[in-house]
Design a protein around this motif. Structure first.
Motif, PDB file in Angstrom:
ATOM      1  N   LEU A   1     -12.170  20.800   4.941  1.00  0.00           N
ATOM      2  CA  LEU A   1     -12.028  21.804   3.892  1.00  0.00           C
ATOM      3  C   LEU A   1     -12.811  21.391   2.645  1.00  0.00           C
ATOM      4  O   LEU A   1     -13.445  22.232   1.993  1.00  0.00           O
ATOM      5  CB  LEU A   1     -10.544  22.002   3.557  1.00  0.00           C
ATOM      6  CG  LEU A   1     -10.216  23.099   2.540  1.00  0.00           C
ATOM      7  CD1 LEU A   1     -10.862  24.427   2.896  1.00  0.00           C
ATOM      8  CD2 LEU A   1      -8.697  23.257   2.409  1.00  0.00           C
ATOM      9  N   HIS A   2     -12.776  20.099   2.316  1.00  0.00           N
ATOM     10  CA  HIS A   2     -13.594  19.624   1.195  1.00  0.00           C
ATOM     11  C   HIS A   2     -15.073  19.942   1.441  1.00  0.00           C
ATOM     12  O   HIS A   2     -15.778  20.436   0.552  1.00  0.00           O
ATOM     13  CB  HIS A   2     -13.419  18.115   1.008  1.00  0.00           C
ATOM     14  CG  HIS A   2     -12.225  17.722   0.205  1.00  0.00           C
ATOM     15  ND1 HIS A   2     -11.914  18.301  -1.010  1.00  0.00           N
ATOM     16  CD2 HIS A   2     -11.264  16.779   0.445  1.00  0.00           C
ATOM     17  CE1 HIS A   2     -10.818  17.743  -1.496  1.00  0.00           C
ATOM     18  NE2 HIS A   2     -10.403  16.829  -0.633  1.00  0.00           N
ATOM     19  N   LEU A   3     -15.556  19.659   2.657  1.00  0.00           N
ATOM     20  CA  LEU A   3     -16.953  19.935   2.972  1.00  0.00           C
ATOM     21  C   LEU A   3     -17.261  21.423   2.882  1.00  0.00           C
ATOM     22  O   LEU A   3     -18.302  21.827   2.354  1.00  0.00           O
ATOM     23  CB  LEU A   3     -17.292  19.424   4.376  1.00  0.00           C
ATOM     24  CG  LEU A   3     -17.694  17.962   4.523  1.00  0.00           C
ATOM     25  CD1 LEU A   3     -18.059  17.667   5.964  1.00  0.00           C
ATOM     26  CD2 LEU A   3     -18.861  17.609   3.611  1.00  0.00           C
ATOM     27  N   ALA A   4     -16.364  22.245   3.409  1.00  0.00           N
ATOM     28  CA  ALA A   4     -16.580  23.695   3.381  1.00  0.00           C
ATOM     29  C   ALA A   4     -16.649  24.220   1.955  1.00  0.00           C
ATOM     30  O   ALA A   4     -17.320  25.228   1.680  1.00  0.00           O
ATOM     31  CB  ALA A   4     -15.460  24.402   4.140  1.00  0.00           C
ATOM     32  N   GLU A   5     -15.988  23.536   1.044  1.00  0.00           N
ATOM     33  CA  GLU A   5     -15.974  23.947  -0.357  1.00  0.00           C
ATOM     34  C   GLU A   5     -17.053  23.251  -1.177  1.00  0.00           C
ATOM     35  O   GLU A   5     -17.066  23.350  -2.403  1.00  0.00           O
ATOM     36  CB  GLU A   5     -14.592  23.658  -0.964  1.00  0.00           C
ATOM     37  CG  GLU A   5     -13.476  24.507  -0.390  1.00  0.00           C
ATOM     38  CD  GLU A   5     -13.688  25.985  -0.666  1.00  0.00           C
ATOM     39  OE1 GLU A   5     -13.872  26.344  -1.847  1.00  0.00           O
ATOM     40  OE2 GLU A   5     -13.683  26.777   0.301  1.00  0.00           O
ATOM     41  N   GLY A   6     -17.948  22.514  -0.497  1.00  0.00           N
ATOM     42  CA  GLY A   6     -19.034  21.830  -1.205  1.00  0.00           C
ATOM     43  C   GLY A   6     -18.588  20.583  -1.945  1.00  0.00           C
ATOM     44  O   GLY A   6     -19.321  20.093  -2.820  1.00  0.00           O
ATOM     45  N   ARG A   7     -17.459  20.036  -1.566  1.00  0.00           N
ATOM     46  CA  ARG A   7     -16.917  18.846  -2.236  1.00  0.00           C
ATOM     47  C   ARG A   7     -17.206  17.616  -1.355  1.00  0.00           C
ATOM     48  O   ARG A   7     -16.309  17.014  -0.775  1.00  0.00           O
ATOM     49  CB  ARG A   7     -15.416  19.023  -2.460  1.00  0.00           C
ATOM     50  CG  ARG A   7     -15.080  20.223  -3.356  1.00  0.00           C
ATOM     51  CD  ARG A   7     -13.629  20.684  -3.189  1.00  0.00           C
ATOM     52  NE  ARG A   7     -12.677  19.650  -3.462  1.00  0.00           N
ATOM     53  CZ  ARG A   7     -12.082  19.455  -4.635  1.00  0.00           C
ATOM     54  NH1 ARG A   7     -12.379  20.242  -5.660  1.00  0.00           N
ATOM     55  NH2 ARG A   7     -11.193  18.493  -4.792  1.00  0.00           N
ATOM     56  N   THR A   8     -18.486  17.269  -1.271  1.00  0.00           N
ATOM     57  CA  THR A   8     -18.928  16.244  -0.324  1.00  0.00           C
ATOM     58  C   THR A   8     -18.338  14.876  -0.632  1.00  0.00           C
ATOM     59  O   THR A   8     -17.883  14.157   0.271  1.00  0.00           O
ATOM     60  CB  THR A   8     -20.464  16.164  -0.322  1.00  0.00           C
ATOM     61  OG1 THR A   8     -20.995  17.470  -0.111  1.00  0.00           O
ATOM     62  CG2 THR A   8     -20.954  15.237   0.759  1.00  0.00           C
ATOM     63  N   LEU A   9     -18.337  14.472  -1.876  1.00  0.00           N
ATOM     64  CA  LEU A   9     -17.809  13.155  -2.234  1.00  0.00           C
ATOM     65  C   LEU A   9     -16.322  13.055  -1.922  1.00  0.00           C
ATOM     66  O   LEU A   9     -15.850  12.014  -1.456  1.00  0.00           O
ATOM     67  CB  LEU A   9     -18.058  12.865  -3.720  1.00  0.00           C
ATOM     68  CG  LEU A   9     -19.516  12.599  -4.108  1.00  0.00           C
ATOM     69  CD1 LEU A   9     -19.649  12.485  -5.622  1.00  0.00           C
ATOM     70  CD2 LEU A   9     -20.019  11.321  -3.434  1.00  0.00           C
ATOM     71  N   GLU A  10     -15.601  14.144  -2.171  1.00  0.00           N
ATOM     72  CA  GLU A  10     -14.174  14.137  -1.870  1.00  0.00           C
ATOM     73  C   GLU A  10     -13.936  14.023  -0.360  1.00  0.00           C
ATOM     74  O   GLU A  10     -13.038  13.305   0.089  1.00  0.00           O
ATOM     75  CB  GLU A  10     -13.505  15.400  -2.410  1.00  0.00           C
ATOM     76  CG  GLU A  10     -13.396  15.467  -3.919  1.00  0.00           C
ATOM     77  CD  GLU A  10     -14.662  16.028  -4.591  1.00  0.00           C
ATOM     78  OE1 GLU A  10     -15.706  16.129  -3.912  1.00  0.00           O
ATOM     79  OE2 GLU A  10     -14.583  16.350  -5.793  1.00  0.00           O
ATOM     80  N   ALA A  11     -14.770  14.738   0.424  1.00  0.00           N
ATOM     81  CA  ALA A  11     -14.651  14.643   1.880  1.00  0.00           C
ATOM     82  C   ALA A  11     -14.907  13.221   2.351  1.00  0.00           C
ATOM     83  O   ALA A  11     -14.172  12.674   3.186  1.00  0.00           O
ATOM     84  CB  ALA A  11     -15.626  15.606   2.551  1.00  0.00           C
ATOM     85  N   LEU A  12     -15.932  12.613   1.817  1.00  0.00           N
ATOM     86  CA  LEU A  12     -16.280  11.251   2.228  1.00  0.00           C
ATOM     87  C   LEU A  12     -15.187  10.272   1.828  1.00  0.00           C
ATOM     88  O   LEU A  12     -14.864   9.339   2.576  1.00  0.00           O
ATOM     89  CB  LEU A  12     -17.619  10.857   1.600  1.00  0.00           C
ATOM     90  CG  LEU A  12     -18.311   9.633   2.189  1.00  0.00           C
ATOM     91  CD1 LEU A  12     -18.564   9.809   3.676  1.00  0.00           C
ATOM     92  CD2 LEU A  12     -19.625   9.372   1.460  1.00  0.00           C
ATOM     93  N   ALA A  13     -14.588  10.487   0.669  1.00  0.00           N
ATOM     94  CA  ALA A  13     -13.518   9.598   0.217  1.00  0.00           C
ATOM     95  C   ALA A  13     -12.345   9.621   1.196  1.00  0.00           C
ATOM     96  O   ALA A  13     -11.740   8.581   1.490  1.00  0.00           O
ATOM     97  CB  ALA A  13     -13.048  10.005  -1.175  1.00  0.00           C
ATOM     98  N   VAL A  14     -12.018  10.800   1.711  1.00  0.00           N
ATOM     99  CA  VAL A  14     -10.933  10.908   2.693  1.00  0.00           C
ATOM    100  C   VAL A  14     -11.286  10.145   3.961  1.00  0.00           C
ATOM    101  O   VAL A  14     -10.463   9.435   4.541  1.00  0.00           O
ATOM    102  CB  VAL A  14     -10.656  12.388   3.022  1.00  0.00           C
ATOM    103  CG1 VAL A  14      -9.660  12.505   4.171  1.00  0.00           C
ATOM    104  CG2 VAL A  14     -10.141  13.135   1.808  1.00  0.00           C
ATOM    105  N   LEU A  15     -12.541  10.256   4.393  1.00  0.00           N
ATOM    106  CA  LEU A  15     -12.952   9.702   5.681  1.00  0.00           C
ATOM    107  C   LEU A  15     -13.223   8.209   5.638  1.00  0.00           C
ATOM    108  O   LEU A  15     -13.258   7.569   6.690  1.00  0.00           O
ATOM    109  CB  LEU A  15     -14.191  10.443   6.183  1.00  0.00           C
ATOM    110  CG  LEU A  15     -13.926  11.906   6.559  1.00  0.00           C
ATOM    111  CD1 LEU A  15     -15.231  12.658   6.746  1.00  0.00           C
ATOM    112  CD2 LEU A  15     -13.085  11.982   7.820  1.00  0.00           C
ATOM    113  N   VAL A  16     -13.419   7.639   4.469  1.00  0.00           N
ATOM    114  CA  VAL A  16     -13.644   6.192   4.388  1.00  0.00           C
ATOM    115  C   VAL A  16     -12.420   5.446   3.882  1.00  0.00           C
ATOM    116  O   VAL A  16     -12.433   4.235   3.760  1.00  0.00           O
ATOM    117  CB  VAL A  16     -14.854   5.849   3.473  1.00  0.00           C
ATOM    118  CG1 VAL A  16     -16.104   6.503   3.990  1.00  0.00           C
ATOM    119  CG2 VAL A  16     -14.582   6.220   2.025  1.00  0.00           C
TER     120      VAL A  16
END
Length: 227
Positions: free
Chosen positions: A136-151
């Motif tokens: 959902l972060h990625l879909a909303e253009g929130r790339t850094l937030e998405a990466l933070a979740v995944l790392v």
């Protein structure tokens, strides 16, 4: 005995128990699970209705009925059960994760992100919720937030192909092709070859020789079967 045979015996025993006591909540709930496992979602839903008519605060039944409504696309119907379950449960992470997915289905993105983030904070090992939040972060253009979740928990992410591919997409958006390729290769090794090839088709990798080598290697390994 095969699982189907055990379920038939369980169903017969539950039917007998309910003939003796129509208010036996545990039997109604157990029968709902048996009926759901055996391709009778409507019957399972009816049994869950009965459970909640007897015990409106039964968290398991509230969650199961909300999950059924979510799967059927009845997002508005799922919310009241989830709100009640959240009030009654001692372990809100599962409820929050499902409510986040329901809210996303309703287009209430900010609320969905809030619920999913709270669910991940409570249970970082919940893979489905982690992926939903990152996606959902990625879909909303929130790339850094998405990466933070995944790392956040690298050790467990590295063993999950779908998570690795999602992380690779985030890394590509940030221009880190080396890290992305490493995740794609690991995901392919875990069996996510079709997904890996899809990520390798990203235009950001069009001029990267290592991506072409990896793509050809995956094609050779699958024999062109698409697996």
């Amino acid at each position: 005995m095969a699982p189907a045979g055990r379920d038939e015996e369980a169903r017969a025993a539950l039917d007998r128990a309910l003939e003796l006591d129509r208010d036996l909540v545990s039997a109604w709930f157990a029968r709902a699970k048996v009926r759901g496992r055996n391709g009778d979602p409507e019957g399972a839903y009816e049994d869950l209705d009965t459970v909640l008519a007897i015990d409106p605060d039964h968290v398991g039944a509230l969650l199961a009925r909300a999950e059924a409504d979510f799967t059927a696309g009845r997002y508005e119907a799922a919310l009241p059960d989830l709100d009640r379950a959240l009030f009654e449960t001692d372990d809100p992470s599962v409820v929050l994760g499902l409510r986040g997915r329901v809210l996303r289905g309703l287009g209430r993105t900010a609320e969905a992100l809030e619920d999913l983030a709270r669910a991940v904070e409570l249970d970082p090992s919940a893979e489905r919720t982690v992926l939903e939040l990152a996606g959902l972060h990625l879909a909303e253009g929130r790339t850094l937030e998405a990466l933070a979740v995944l790392v956040r928990d690298t050790g467990s992410i590295d063993g999950r192909g779908e998570a690795l591919l999602l992380r690779a997409r985030a890394q590509l958006l940030l221009g880190d092709t080396a890290a992305a390729l490493a995740d794609i290769e690991r995901a392919a090794a875990l069996g996510e070859r079709a997904g890996a090839r899809a990520v390798l088709a990203d235009p950001a990798l069009a001029a990267v020789p290592e991506a072409h080598v990896l793509s050809h290697g995956l094609a050779d390994a699958s024999g062109g079967s698409g697996t």
